[in-house]
Design a protein around this motif. Structure first.
Motif, short mmCIF file in Angstrom:
data_model
loop_
_atom_site.label_atom_id
_atom_site.label_comp_id
_atom_site.label_asym_id
_atom_site.label_seq_id
_atom_site.Cartn_x
_atom_site.Cartn_y
_atom_site.Cartn_z
N TYR A 3 21.70 69.40 83.83
CA TYR A 3 20.90 68.46 84.57
C TYR A 3 19.55 68.37 83.86
O TYR A 3 19.35 68.98 82.82
N PHE A 4 18.63 67.57 84.37
CA PHE A 4 17.41 67.28 83.63
C PHE A 4 16.60 68.54 83.35
O PHE A 4 16.55 69.48 84.15
N LYS A 5 15.90 68.53 82.22
CA LYS A 5 15.10 69.68 81.82
C LYS A 5 14.05 70.02 82.87
O LYS A 5 13.80 71.19 83.18
N TYR A 6 13.42 68.97 83.42
CA TYR A 6 12.38 69.25 84.41
C TYR A 6 12.96 69.90 85.66
O TYR A 6 12.30 70.69 86.34
N THR A 44 7.21 66.88 81.09
CA THR A 44 8.35 67.57 81.71
C THR A 44 7.86 68.58 82.73
O THR A 44 8.40 68.68 83.84
N VAL A 45 6.82 69.34 82.38
CA VAL A 45 6.24 70.30 83.33
C VAL A 45 5.68 69.56 84.54
O VAL A 45 5.87 69.98 85.69
N ARG A 46 5.00 68.46 84.29
CA ARG A 46 4.40 67.68 85.39
C ARG A 46 5.48 67.21 86.36
O ARG A 46 5.29 67.27 87.58
N PRO A 339 12.74 64.15 76.40
CA PRO A 339 11.62 63.58 77.16
C PRO A 339 10.30 63.69 76.41
O PRO A 339 9.99 64.74 75.83
N GLY A 340 9.56 62.58 76.41
CA GLY A 340 8.26 62.58 75.77
C GLY A 340 8.30 62.51 74.26
O GLY A 340 7.25 62.60 73.61
#
Length: 365
Positions: A3-6, A44-46, A339-340
């Motif tokens: 699933y998504f990294k975040y 991603t952290v945000r 991402p990013g």
């Protein structure tokens, strides 16, 4: 891909909170510190922190930082765990014209990665768009590709779009230039300059235009028209430009419609149209008026759609259609995977001029 990294990072942070590594009232590390800890970008952290804020685990204090807070049980919002790629939502204004080709291209690309395309049509209606976005916010897909309603205007649904974009990767279509929002450019400005340059090369000096004012495509296509007029040092006459709302465009070509068309047709020898549909309707209108195309009036469209070859070959500029859909899907998948770290300029496709029988040198040349 699980699933998504975040979401993975949100899980890790949640576990640290539940085992009291971070206790209630304690300030968690900064975004920069978490980025180093998890070896990911700040965005991603945000997104991970925002997810935990929405779930009630964290609270952001302006100017101070983010703190662990006592969480009410009913605020729990589980993070989906799945080893299966999910759905990609595609939201578009219409299901006709070039849009089916765009949809087909996106679907072909996504199926190769075992994603399912979930299309929604808003019919250029803000209310329908809001209902779709609310549903997507409640049940987020893996990613979103969207053609916004009236992209040239300030959208009443922008707050919803911003909320969705904070949770999942999003990409806009047919909306070059919306500040702060990823978009796959169509290079409309470049395309219309190609088209208008060609009309000048034929000897036209007074060129009219018809564009949709409530779409960014119309605004950018006008900019390309203006670039060409300026470069050729031709006189710019705003009275030779028709601005119309997308939903009212067809009314221009009715016998009982506004007289704006007749006003400019007396002043120009060629007209650049917002798209091939408008060019096709204009040619029909001119025929009813007894005006010969291209002998007495040259007409050019945009998008190189089926309208451009329906019954009278129309000079146009290519819209990549199926390839545009594939590029959009591939760009979104890369945004999910990295991402990013995606350069959307790498996915753009240069426009090309397609010359047909609707344009010719002006009478007397």
């Amino acid at each position: 891909m699980a699933y998504f990294k975040y979401e993975q990072i949100a899980d890790n942070l949640r576990e640290l909170i539940l085992n009291e590594t971070y206790t209630v009232g304690e300030k968690i590390p900064t975004e920069d510190e978490l980025s180093l800890q998890f070896q990911v970008g700040r965005q991603t952290v945000r997104n991970a922190v925002k997810l935990l804020e929405e779930s009630g685990y964290l609270k952001k204090v302006q100017g101070s930082g983010t703190y662990v807070q006592k969480r009410a049980v009913d605020t729990e919002r589980p993070v989906p765990h799945t080893d299966q790629p999910g759905n990609i939502a595609l939201v578009m204004m219409n299901s006709d014209y070039v849009f089916l080709d765009v949809m087909r291209g996106a679907s072909d690309c996504l199926l190769q990665r075992r994603y399912m395309l979930n299309p929604f049509i808003t019919d250029s209606d803000y209310i329908k768009e809001r209902l779709v976005l609310e549903q997507l916010l409640e049940n987020p897909p893996a990613g979103l590709i969207i053609e916004p309603v009236n992209s040239g205007l300030l959208s009443v649904n922008q707050p919803l779009l911003d909320k969705i974009a904070a949770r999942i990767p999003c990409l806009m279509l047919h909306a070059d230039g919306i500040k702060g929002f990823p978009a796959l450019a169509l290079r409309d400005r470049e395309g219309t300059k190609l088209l208008t340059d060609y009309l000048f090369s034929l000897g036209h000096r007074s060129i009219g235009a018809l564009f949709c004012c409530d779409e960014l495509t119309g605004q950018n296509r006008f900019r390309g028209y203006w670039d060409s007029v300026y470069e050729h040092q031709a006189e710019y006459n705003p009275r030779n430009i028709i601005w119309v709302e997308h939903c009212k465009k067809e009314k221009l070509f009715l016998e009982s419609g506004p007289h704006a068309l007749d006003d400019i047709l007396d002043q120009v020898s060629a007209v650049v149209c917002h798209d091939d549909r408008a060019a096709y309707r204009l040619i029909q209108y001119l025929r009813r008026k007894g005006v010969r195309v291209p002998e007495e009036m040259s007409v050019a469209g945009y998008d190189d759609s089926s309208y451009a070859v329906l019954d009278f070959p129309i000079t146009s500029v290519t819209h990549p259609k199926t390839k545009y859909g594939k590029q959009a899907a591939q760009a979104l998948l890369d945004m999910i995977d990295h991402p990013g770290n995606v350069n959307l300029d790498a996915y753009t496709i240069p426009p090309q001029l397609v010359v047909r029988k609707s344009t010719a040198p002006p009478a007397g040349r």
